[in-house]
Enzyme design. Structure first.
Site, PDB file in Angstrom:
ATOM      1  N   ARG A 179      30.700  -6.570  61.003  1.00 35.93           N
ATOM      2  CA  ARG A 179      31.211  -7.809  60.420  1.00 35.93           C
ATOM      3  C   ARG A 179      32.656  -8.103  60.834  1.00 35.93           C
ATOM      4  NH1 ARG A 179      26.776  -7.821  60.538  1.00 35.93           N
ATOM      5  NH2 ARG A 179      25.219  -7.986  58.917  1.00 35.93           N
ATOM      6  N   SER A 226      25.708 -13.155  51.916  1.00 36.63           N
ATOM      7  CA  SER A 226      26.015 -11.850  51.317  1.00 36.63           C
ATOM      8  C   SER A 226      27.454 -11.808  50.839  1.00 36.63           C
ATOM      9  CB  SER A 226      25.774 -10.726  52.330  1.00 36.63           C
ATOM     10  OG  SER A 226      24.412 -10.666  52.693  1.00 36.63           O
ATOM     11  N   GLU A 296      32.365  -9.037  51.778  1.00 38.02           N
ATOM     12  CA  GLU A 296      32.072  -9.618  53.084  1.00 38.02           C
ATOM     13  C   GLU A 296      32.568 -11.054  53.123  1.00 38.02           C
ATOM     14  OE1 GLU A 296      28.159 -10.810  55.756  1.00 38.02           O
ATOM     15  OE2 GLU A 296      28.214  -8.850  54.780  1.00 38.02           O
TER      16      GLU A 296
END
Length: 303
Positions: A179, A226, A296
């Site tokens: 990420r 998410s 995230e």
């Protein structure tokens, strides 16, 4: 007009971009969460020259500049965002299929690109059909799902440095991680070159991913995807679920009953509501499982 920015800066940018430079523009309409206070100045450049003008002007006045992207992995504070907020316009939403590797503008919707690629028999983005946001944002976050990642297909990245000059970076220089990608400070992505491959089974794999996503993720309510990164060897959704937090509410925000790593906006939720749920999830999961969940979703702006 905002009284927090120099009048000369506002005038300079508005003289070039016209009504695509918007003082005090509410950002909720530009985020997938449908949450966010006003920007001091939101600008929507359509060309690299316009973008370079905005970058140079903000730098000349020493004004903070923030890229919004597709607004799909971000929670903008209720107090809005200070400085100049850039959202790339339609001129950055083109796909050049005749180039090898193909070239996708940073403002292209990732899901649209994935579907169009599969329709042409090209593989490499099947996992991305249901991921919200833009190509530029997906590159920045190394978006991925169901075993795929943007990093796997990036050949090169085009963009502007903080000096407004055009640069091209080979994909191997970005040092992708989970990420994240390592872009140079101040670098603004304008396009990504993607190395896709011919594969007659691409549509079948996309259909499989779509079915999994439809079964597992919430639909019909605004969300940012998410909320937390998956801890190594585990899943944030599982940890939140076993902590008994599915359906937990704060104001008009709710932890999804379908997937515990999603928070949905039931209509009129504030950023503070979402943040309150995130704080509860981190605390309760830590107490229950001894794991501290790392966000995230990016929290930006004034709180």
């Amino acid at each position: 007009m905002s009284d927090t920015l120099p009048a000369a800066l506002m005038h300079t940018i508005r003289a070039r971009l016209g009504d695509r430079a918007r003082p005090g523009e509410p950002l909720a309409r530009y985020t997938s969460f449908r949450i966010g206070g006003p920007a001091d100045l939101l600008v929507l450049p359509d060309t690299a020259d316009e973008l370079a003008h905005v970058l140079a002007t903000a730098a000349a006045f020493g004004t903070r500049l923030t890229l919004l992207g597709g607004g799909s992995n971000v929670l903008v504070g209720d107090g809005g965002m200070r400085g100049v907020v850039v959202k790339l316009g339609r001129g950055f939403a083109r796909i050049d299929w005749d180039l090898i590797p193909i070239r996708a503008g940073a403002a292209v919707q990732l899901g649209r690109l994935a579907r169009a690629a599969v329709a042409r028999g090209l593989a490499g983005l099947e996992y991305a059909e249901g991921i919200p946001g833009t190509v530029g944002g997906a590159l920045f976050m190394n978006a991925g799902a169901y075993g795929g990642e943007v990093a796997h297909v990036v050949a090169a990245v085009e963009g502007l440095g903080r000096d407004g000059r055009a640069h091209a970076l080979p994909g191997r220089e970005l040092v992708f991680g989970y990420r994240r990608s390592a872009l140079p400070p101040g670098f603004v992505v304008t396009a990504v070159r993607l190395r896709l491959r011919r594969d007659a089974t691409a549509r079948e794999r996309m259909d499989e991913v779509r079915a999994q996503r439809t079964a597992a993720q919430p639909h019909g309510k605004a969300n940012a995807g998410s909320i937390f990164k998956n801890p190594k060897g585990d899943h944030a959704g599982r940890l939140i679920e076993i902590a008994g937090l599915k359906g937990t509410r704060a104001g008009r925000a709710r932890v999804s009953e379908r997937h515990a790593n999603f928070i949905v906006n039931e209509g009129g939720a504030r950023a503070a509501d979402v943040k309150a749920l995130m704080d509860v999830a981190q605390r309760v999961v830590w107490e229950r499982s001894g794991v501290w969940l790392e966000p995230e979703v990016q929290l930006v702006g004034s709180w």
